[in-house]
Design a protein around this motif. Structure first.
Motif, mmCIF file in Angstrom:
data_model
loop_
_atom_site.group_PDB
_atom_site.id
_atom_site.type_symbol
_atom_site.label_atom_id
_atom_site.label_comp_id
_atom_site.label_asym_id
_atom_site.label_seq_id
_atom_site.Cartn_x
_atom_site.Cartn_y
_atom_site.Cartn_z
ATOM 1 N N SER A 1 7.538 4.315 5.416
ATOM 2 C CA SER A 1 7.453 2.866 5.503
ATOM 3 C C SER A 1 8.374 2.214 4.475
ATOM 4 O O SER A 1 8.416 2.626 3.321
ATOM 5 N N ARG B 1 9.310 -1.748 3.166
ATOM 6 C CA ARG B 1 8.914 -3.145 3.236
ATOM 7 C C ARG B 1 10.117 -4.042 2.974
ATOM 8 O O ARG B 1 10.961 -3.731 2.127
ATOM 9 N N ASP C 1 8.182 -2.926 7.476
ATOM 10 C CA ASP C 1 7.028 -3.790 7.253
ATOM 11 C C ASP C 1 7.500 -5.162 6.772
ATOM 12 O O ASP C 1 8.142 -5.268 5.737
#
Length: 191
Positions: free
Chosen positions: A35, A37, A93
């Protein structure tokens, strides 16, 4: 396995991280998920400047950096980071800008998801998780003001570009079911 890019759009505390956790749980036996961000590059700048990584500072830095270097600068930074990542599934994200969508659509095998939850639920989640400095003490008025900040202003517009919508007003079981359906119907990653 062909590298898959999945980006998620959602308002503050809508459940972007919850979606990623559910996706990771669904594919953990056969795929590595990483992930990234959209706030990561902003936090790097705040670290260098020895400033708190709170939401207000992230919003200020985002506006300043994008104003000085173009709306696409944060998305381009994440694109380079993601392309160098060797995970099977790269999760973005916090998509917030139309330019981010353009960058994401340029990646092979990319999918864009909007996640939604009512403001009252998001407010309670934000306070409970206290992800950023000051979140636990945040008032409803402060939450509403931050929800209307410049960096949050295009989320509804950008969400219209999503390939799928996840309703995160229910339980984790409900989210996992929607994630499984997305993976099966849109990506083919789950049999």
């Amino acid at each position: 396995m062909k590298k898959t890019y999945i980006a998620i759009i959602g308002k503050m505390a809508a459940g972007k991280g919850t979606f990623c956790d559910a996706l990771r749980a669904e594919v953990q036996e056969y795929a590595r998920v990483m992930s990234h961000r959209f706030s990561d590059p902003l936090n790097m700048v705040l670290d260098v400047l020895y400033l708190p990584k709170d939401r207000a500072n992230q919003q200020k830095i985002s506006t300043i950096v994008r104003g000085a270097f173009g709306e696409e600068v944060i998305g381009n930074a994440l694109k380079h980071i993601a392309e160098a990542d060797n995970a099977d599934i790269i999760f973005f994200d916090g998509v917030r800008r139309p330019q981010d969508i353009i960058m994401l659509r340029g990646l092979p095998n990319s999918h864009i998801i909007a996640i939604e939850a009512p403001a009252e639920i998001r407010f309670e989640r934000l306070k409970k998780r206290a992800d950023r400095l000051g979140d636990a003490e945040k008032t409803w008025e402060e939450f509403c003001a931050e929800s209307n900040a410049e960096s949050e202003s295009k989320i509804d517009e950008v969400a219209k570009e999503a390939d799928s919508v996840i309703d995160n007003s229910g339980t984790m079981h409900d989210v996992r079911k929607q994630v499984r359906e997305f993976l099966q119907t849109k990506t083919g990653l789950v049999p």
